[in-house]
Design a protein around this motif. Sequence first.
Motif, PDB file in Angstrom:
ATOM      1  N   ILE A   5       1.462   4.670   5.585  1.00 33.99           N
ATOM      2  CA  ILE A   5       0.698   5.178   4.451  1.00 33.99           C
ATOM      3  C   ILE A   5      -0.383   4.158   4.135  1.00 33.99           C
ATOM      4  CG2 ILE A   5       0.754   5.859   2.020  1.00 33.99           C
ATOM      5  CD1 ILE A   5       3.664   6.551   2.357  1.00 33.99           C
ATOM      6  N   LYS A   6      -1.612   4.595   4.123  1.00 36.43           N
ATOM      7  CA  LYS A   6      -2.710   3.681   3.847  1.00 36.43           C
ATOM      8  C   LYS A   6      -3.884   4.457   3.271  1.00 36.43           C
ATOM      9  CE  LYS A   6      -5.663   0.225   6.029  1.00 36.43           C
ATOM     10  NZ  LYS A   6      -6.042  -0.424   7.293  1.00 36.43           N
ATOM     11  N   ARG A   7      -4.270   4.119   2.032  1.00 36.73           N
ATOM     12  CA  ARG A   7      -5.421   4.732   1.390  1.00 36.73           C
ATOM     13  C   ARG A   7      -5.353   6.257   1.396  1.00 36.73           C
ATOM     14  NH1 ARG A   7     -10.542   0.994   3.459  1.00 36.73           N
ATOM     15  NH2 ARG A   7      -9.768  -0.983   2.598  1.00 36.73           N
ATOM     16  N   LYS A   8      -4.200   6.764   1.038  1.00 40.12           N
ATOM     17  CA  LYS A   8      -3.991   8.200   0.918  1.00 40.12           C
ATOM     18  C   LYS A   8      -4.079   8.930   2.253  1.00 40.12           C
ATOM     19  CE  LYS A   8      -5.595   8.381  -3.856  1.00 40.12           C
ATOM     20  NZ  LYS A   8      -6.485   9.036  -4.834  1.00 40.12           N
ATOM     21  N   MET A   9      -3.961   8.196   3.333  1.00 39.47           N
ATOM     22  CA  MET A   9      -3.937   8.820   4.651  1.00 39.47           C
ATOM     23  C   MET A   9      -2.712   8.303   5.390  1.00 39.47           C
ATOM     24  SD  MET A   9      -4.656   8.474   8.170  1.00 39.47           S
ATOM     25  CE  MET A   9      -5.891   7.220   8.499  1.00 39.47           C
ATOM     26  N   GLY A  10      -2.026   9.192   6.103  1.00 33.87           N
ATOM     27  CA  GLY A  10      -0.843   8.784   6.841  1.00 33.87           C
ATOM     28  C   GLY A  10      -0.906   9.262   8.279  1.00 33.87           C
ATOM     29  N   ILE A  11      -0.034   8.694   9.103  1.00 28.26           N
ATOM     30  CA  ILE A  11       0.049   9.087  10.508  1.00 28.26           C
ATOM     31  C   ILE A  11       1.500   9.394  10.832  1.00 28.26           C
ATOM     32  CG2 ILE A  11      -0.361   8.415  12.900  1.00 28.26           C
ATOM     33  CD1 ILE A  11      -2.496   6.488  11.909  1.00 28.26           C
ATOM     34  N   LEU A  12       1.753  10.587  11.353  1.00 26.48           N
ATOM     35  CA  LEU A  12       3.102  10.952  11.761  1.00 26.48           C
ATOM     36  C   LEU A  12       3.443  10.326  13.107  1.00 26.48           C
ATOM     37  CD1 LEU A  12       3.146  14.733  10.757  1.00 26.48           C
ATOM     38  CD2 LEU A  12       3.777  12.747   9.385  1.00 26.48           C
ATOM     39  N   GLN A  13       4.698  10.396  13.488  1.00 28.78           N
ATOM     40  CA  GLN A  13       5.125   9.783  14.748  1.00 28.78           C
ATOM     41  C   GLN A  13       4.425  10.387  15.951  1.00 28.78           C
ATOM     42  OE1 GLN A  13       9.415  10.178  14.561  1.00 28.78           O
ATOM     43  NE2 GLN A  13       9.652   8.005  14.040  1.00 28.78           N
ATOM     44  N   ASP A  14       4.020  11.651  15.851  1.00 25.36           N
ATOM     45  CA  ASP A  14       3.325  12.275  16.983  1.00 25.36           C
ATOM     46  C   ASP A  14       1.827  11.996  16.974  1.00 25.36           C
ATOM     47  OD1 ASP A  14       2.387  13.811  14.901  1.00 25.36           O
ATOM     48  OD2 ASP A  14       3.155  15.718  15.663  1.00 25.36           O
ATOM     49  N   GLY A  15       1.379  11.129  16.041  1.00 28.83           N
ATOM     50  CA  GLY A  15      -0.029  10.763  15.980  1.00 28.83           C
ATOM     51  C   GLY A  15      -0.882  11.652  15.096  1.00 28.83           C
ATOM     52  N   THR A  16      -0.294  12.673  14.496  1.00 25.61           N
ATOM     53  CA  THR A  16      -1.038  13.583  13.626  1.00 25.61           C
ATOM     54  C   THR A  16      -1.427  12.895  12.329  1.00 25.61           C
ATOM     55  OG1 THR A  16       0.164  15.487  14.498  1.00 25.61           O
ATOM     56  CG2 THR A  16      -0.992  15.794  12.403  1.00 25.61           C
ATOM     57  N   GLN A  17      -2.710  12.971  11.974  1.00 23.75           N
ATOM     58  CA  GLN A  17      -3.160  12.443  10.696  1.00 23.75           C
ATOM     59  C   GLN A  17      -2.799  13.425   9.580  1.00 23.75           C
ATOM     60  OE1 GLN A  17      -7.420  11.710  11.405  1.00 23.75           O
ATOM     61  NE2 GLN A  17      -7.002   9.528  11.199  1.00 23.75           N
ATOM     62  N   VAL A  18      -2.370  12.889   8.460  1.00 23.10           N
ATOM     63  CA  VAL A  18      -2.033  13.720   7.308  1.00 23.10           C
ATOM     64  C   VAL A  18      -2.605  13.066   6.054  1.00 23.10           C
ATOM     65  CG1 VAL A  18       0.072  14.691   8.310  1.00 23.10           C
ATOM     66  CG2 VAL A  18       0.187  12.540   7.016  1.00 23.10           C
ATOM     67  N   VAL A  65       2.909  15.555   1.409  1.00 25.04           N
ATOM     68  CA  VAL A  65       2.185  15.359   2.672  1.00 25.04           C
ATOM     69  C   VAL A  65       1.442  16.645   3.011  1.00 25.04           C
ATOM     70  CG1 VAL A  65       2.374  14.763   5.107  1.00 25.04           C
ATOM     71  CG2 VAL A  65       3.946  13.728   3.451  1.00 25.04           C
ATOM     72  N   TYR A  66       0.127  16.542   3.063  1.00 23.27           N
ATOM     73  CA  TYR A  66      -0.732  17.698   3.315  1.00 23.27           C
ATOM     74  C   TYR A  66      -1.483  17.534   4.637  1.00 23.27           C
ATOM     75  CZ  TYR A  66      -0.337  19.681  -1.408  1.00 23.27           C
ATOM     76  OH  TYR A  66       0.119  20.268  -2.559  1.00 23.27           O
ATOM     77  N   GLU A  67      -2.028  18.628   5.120  1.00 24.88           N
ATOM     78  CA  GLU A  67      -2.914  18.530   6.274  1.00 24.88           C
ATOM     79  C   GLU A  67      -4.095  17.620   5.924  1.00 24.88           C
ATOM     80  OE1 GLU A  67      -5.583  21.830   7.216  1.00 24.88           O
ATOM     81  OE2 GLU A  67      -4.801  22.896   5.467  1.00 24.88           O
ATOM     82  N   TYR A  68      -4.595  16.919   6.911  1.00 20.90           N
ATOM     83  CA  TYR A  68      -5.698  15.985   6.704  1.00 20.90           C
ATOM     84  C   TYR A  68      -7.027  16.721   6.806  1.00 20.90           C
ATOM     85  CZ  TYR A  68      -8.776  11.978   7.399  1.00 20.90           C
ATOM     86  OH  TYR A  68      -9.783  11.055   7.288  1.00 20.90           O
ATOM     87  N   VAL A  69      -7.905  16.465   5.839  1.00 20.32           N
ATOM     88  CA  VAL A  69      -9.248  17.058   5.869  1.00 20.32           C
ATOM     89  C   VAL A  69     -10.268  15.930   5.987  1.00 20.32           C
ATOM     90  CG1 VAL A  69      -8.773  19.238   4.712  1.00 20.32           C
ATOM     91  CG2 VAL A  69      -9.132  17.206   3.349  1.00 20.32           C
TER      92      VAL A  69
END
Length: 317
Positions: A5-18, A65-69
């Motif tokens: 979790i960093k600056r309201k952006m996260g990365i899932l284990q599969d590399g997906t940005q959220v 956790v939402y989709e990343y825009v």
Amino acid sequence: MLILIKRKMGILQDGTQVAVKALSAESRQGVNEFLNEIQTVKNVKHPNLVELLGCCIQGNNRILVYEYVENNSLDRALLGTKSKAIMLDWSRRSAICIGTARGLAFLHEELEPHIVHRDIKASNILLDKDFVPKIGDFGLAKLFPENITHISTRIAGTTGYLAPEYAMRGQLTKKADVYSFGVLMLEIISGRSSTKVTWGGTQKLLLEWTWQLYEEGKLLELLDQELGEFSEEEVLRYIKVALFCTQEAAGRRPTMTQVVDMLSRHIWLNEKELTPPGIFQELGGLSGTLPSLNKASIDSTTQLQSSVFTITEMTPR
């Protein structure tokens, strides 16, 4: 599993940005908004709504956790520091208006039960990599069964976007969202904030100034200078649709499906049916102060008059 979790952006284990939204758990209101947001949007999918992917509760931490825009929020692109990387020309702005209207029409008329968002504003409209608008932040949303005319509820939302009947009496209908959308459209077209009170060289809100320009036949003075090429007929139609959405009498405002139709088709608008907007404004700029309703009428046919009312509870966001 969320691993970063960093600056309201996260990365899932599969590399997906959220996108990661952390809610305050210090108050009961924060807990209620967290649960409300999950319950409201957990199974809702639409191209113009931000998709909820999951949630996390650990101790006092409550995370959605939402989709990343990619292009952040509309207010940052429209009202923030101008960036050469983000150019909102008229074609993009008109598409944002129509896309947002379609998202609201889905919430109001296609979902069962219907949903009233209650906080439509530029910061809650997110833009993906192609500038497709996605409505977010459902913490204040209300489920709206088909068989009721309105909900009496505490007032919540953002000054500048609040429909007068809701701001003064806590009377919530879908038309409160329609009003907020009309104000949002004026921001998109003008590149100006609805909460600033200095437009037109006088102490006027953006909506007041727009109505003055309409009466004077000078609506083109409202336009943002960074629109680029545009159809004058189309831009004027959009402004007039915004005025239809913000009429003082809620019953005179169109449904969001009608708004989509008016925006997406070159149709004639019967301006003889257009009445002045309802203006809600807090005196002094602080919640809990005496709000005023300027240019308000008891119904759509009575003479305009100025009134002052008292609100016992406001929750600006």
